[in-house]
Enzyme design. Structure first.
Site, PDB file in Angstrom:
ATOM      1  N   SER A 182      63.335   6.815 -30.425  1.00 15.60           N
ATOM      2  CA  SER A 182      63.945   8.046 -30.400  1.00 15.60           C
ATOM      3  C   SER A 182      63.654   8.758 -28.873  1.00 15.60           C
ATOM      4  O   SER A 182      62.681   8.129 -28.203  1.00 15.60           O
ATOM      5  CB  SER A 182      63.497   9.113 -31.612  1.00 15.60           C
ATOM      6  OG  SER A 182      61.924   9.287 -31.314  1.00 15.60           O
ATOM      7  N   LYS A 183      63.986   9.842 -28.645  1.00 10.65           N
ATOM      8  CA  LYS A 183      63.639  10.711 -27.248  1.00 10.65           C
ATOM      9  C   LYS A 183      62.301  11.130 -27.268  1.00 10.65           C
ATOM     10  O   LYS A 183      61.787  10.992 -26.196  1.00 10.65           O
ATOM     11  CB  LYS A 183      64.507  11.919 -27.077  1.00 10.65           C
ATOM     12  CG  LYS A 183      65.995  11.479 -26.945  1.00 10.65           C
ATOM     13  CD  LYS A 183      66.706  12.710 -26.340  1.00 10.65           C
ATOM     14  CE  LYS A 183      68.142  12.387 -26.291  1.00 10.65           C
ATOM     15  NZ  LYS A 183      68.817  13.176 -25.262  1.00 10.65           N
TER      16      LYS A 183
END
Length: 470
Positions: free
Chosen positions: A245-246
């Site tokens: 994920s980011k």
């Protein structure tokens, strides 16, 4: 049955244009590209844009741009799944005519009410349509969906080239909707029809689609179509083992270009992310095409490792011919929103690459080391360089300058002159190299001082020494 070995290989990458191209999607595209290209096969690009609310032309453009940067060329035109919706509907009606599908008049409200009651009673929420075996004479004059008449007993078995034998009990699979009551086809049907019509022999995709393969297989069998070879690859996780994920850093492919990773290094790294060929780490595209096979893909999720990525990218920068590096550096500057190089800067960088590319892992790092050739006089020293240019050092450089005036401009001569001047002051060449580097580059970290002198030439070298000693 899966496609026979003698059938020409056709693979596809089929992203949804609802956002950026995820690095996991880029790896899926790479695996499909390598498998096809290594077997003289065909690699197709299909945009699965049936979700009209979320699909955008900008996202489609970003996918095309990302694949182009990564160097993954596809065969033929880009296919729009939405444009083929009439063909998808035609297949749904064909299954209906064959008795492999049926009309379902259940409304969305009725289906939701069934599921709510099932949840309240602790029963399965799998919807079993009451219209599956209804007498056509009882059909109302109302909108209907077309549902697949899936087998209720036994199991649907997938022979997956990565996951092995995967068994789904049919009682746990519902009669999926193929054509909605408004006449639009569902994604699950469209994928099968497109893959069949496009001649796809191998479906290589993320293992989050493994459950879809069971239902899609039922469509193949209902239509009597040859099934593809399934290969569901594990997803990419972050360094901590959790889904990428980011918070782990960049997840969109365009971010990696803007961060200055070379495309060849990205291809090499993504190929190694979940696939292995012995102990090989650094390899060329030709090697990857020759080696890549589905049995080299592991079943465990791969972990993103930025250090490994940087190391491989550094090796690829070093191995890339100078003429090929320059256009990629220019593309990086554009992607990163940085000013383009002037013609003089391009010419200077072209001369300097031989002494820069062995020491840089990314393009920003390479450009930072190129400061001596990209910058302009006067080169103001940074803090560390200013300390190196103390009064004593400046005096020695002042003495060195006229001796370089008429010297032959080659490495051996320049090194010899500098060594003699250093010795006259009771020091080794290393002691003089610091202030000399500070004068030429304005930095304490740079390529060899003699490489810099050769790249910028006699006139510029003397001018910078005079600036530093003034």
């Amino acid at each position: 049955m899966p496609a026979a070995d003698s059938t020409p290989v056709v693979t596809r990458f089929a992203p949804s244009p609802t956002g950026y191209l995820h690095i996991g999607g880029a790896r899926t595209a790479l695996f499909n590209w390598l498998y096809a290209r290594g077997r003289n096969g065909t690699f197709l690009l299909r945009i699965e844009d049936t979700d009209r609310e979320r699909s955008t032309p900008e996202a489609t453009a970003a996918i095309v741009k990302g694949l182009t940067w990564l160097g993954l060329d596809w065969d033929g035109e880009v296919v729009s799944q939405f444009d083929r919706r009439h063909r998808h509907a035609e297949v749904a009606r064909e299954m209906l005519a064959r008795g492999h599908a049926y009309k379902c008049f259940a409304t969305q409200e009725e289906i939701e009410a069934f599921r709510e009651a099932a949840r309240a009673e602790g029963r399965s929420t799998l919807f079993l349509s009451p219209w599956r075996d209804a007498d056509p004479a009882t059909h109302p004059d109302a909108p209907y969906a077309i549902r697949l008449r899936a087998p209720r007993e036994g199991a649907t078995v997938i022979e997956d080239a990565v996951q092995g034998t995967v068994t789904f009990r049919n009682e746990q699979l519902d009669d999926m909707v193929c054509l909605r009551s408004d006449g639009t086809p569902t994604y699950m049907l469209a994928v099968v029809v497109d893959d069949h019509d496009m001649g796809v022999t191998h479906v290589i995709r993320g293992d989050d689609h493994l459950n879809n393969a069971a239902r899609q297989t039922q469509v193949y069998r209902a239509m009597g179509w040859a099934e593809p070879v399934w290969a569901h690859i594990p997803l990419i996780h972050g360094p901590d083992g959790k889904k990428l994920s980011k918070r782990h850093g960049a997840v969109g492919l365009e971010e990696y270009q803007a961060m200055g990773y070379p495309a060849a290094g990205m291809r090499n790294y993504l190929a190694r992310l979940g696939w292995a060929h012995g102990d090989a780490e650094f390899f060329s595209d030709a090697d990857a095409k020759a080696w890549f096979d589905l049995d080299g893909i592991g079943r465990a999720p791969a972990r993103l490792d930025f250090k490994k990525l940087e190391n491989l990218c550094g090796q690829h920068i070093a191995a890339t011919p100078d003429a090929a590096l320059l256009p990629e550096i220019e593309a990086f500057l554009e992607a990163a929103g940085r000013p383009p190089l002037s013609q003089a800067q391009k010419d200077g960088l072209a001369r300097a690459l031989y002494c820069l590319k062995d020491r840089a892992k990314t393009f920003p790092e390479l450009l930072e080391k190129s400061h001596f050739v990209l910058g302009k006089r006067p080169f103001l020293p940074d803090e560390a360089a200013a300390r190196a240019l103390d009064p004593v050092s400046r005096g020695i450089l002042k003495e060195l300058t006229p001796q370089l005036q008429n010297a032959s401009w080659d490495r051996d001569t320049l090194e010899g002159v500098a060594t003699r001047v250093a010795a006259d002051h009771g020091m080794g060449l290393g002691k003089l190299a610091g202030p000399l580097r500070a004068a030429i580059a304005g930095r304490t970290i740079s390529p060899s001082v003699f490489d810099m002198m050769l790249v910028i030439g006699r006139e510029e070298t003397l001018a910078r020494l005079q600036d530093a000693t003034a």
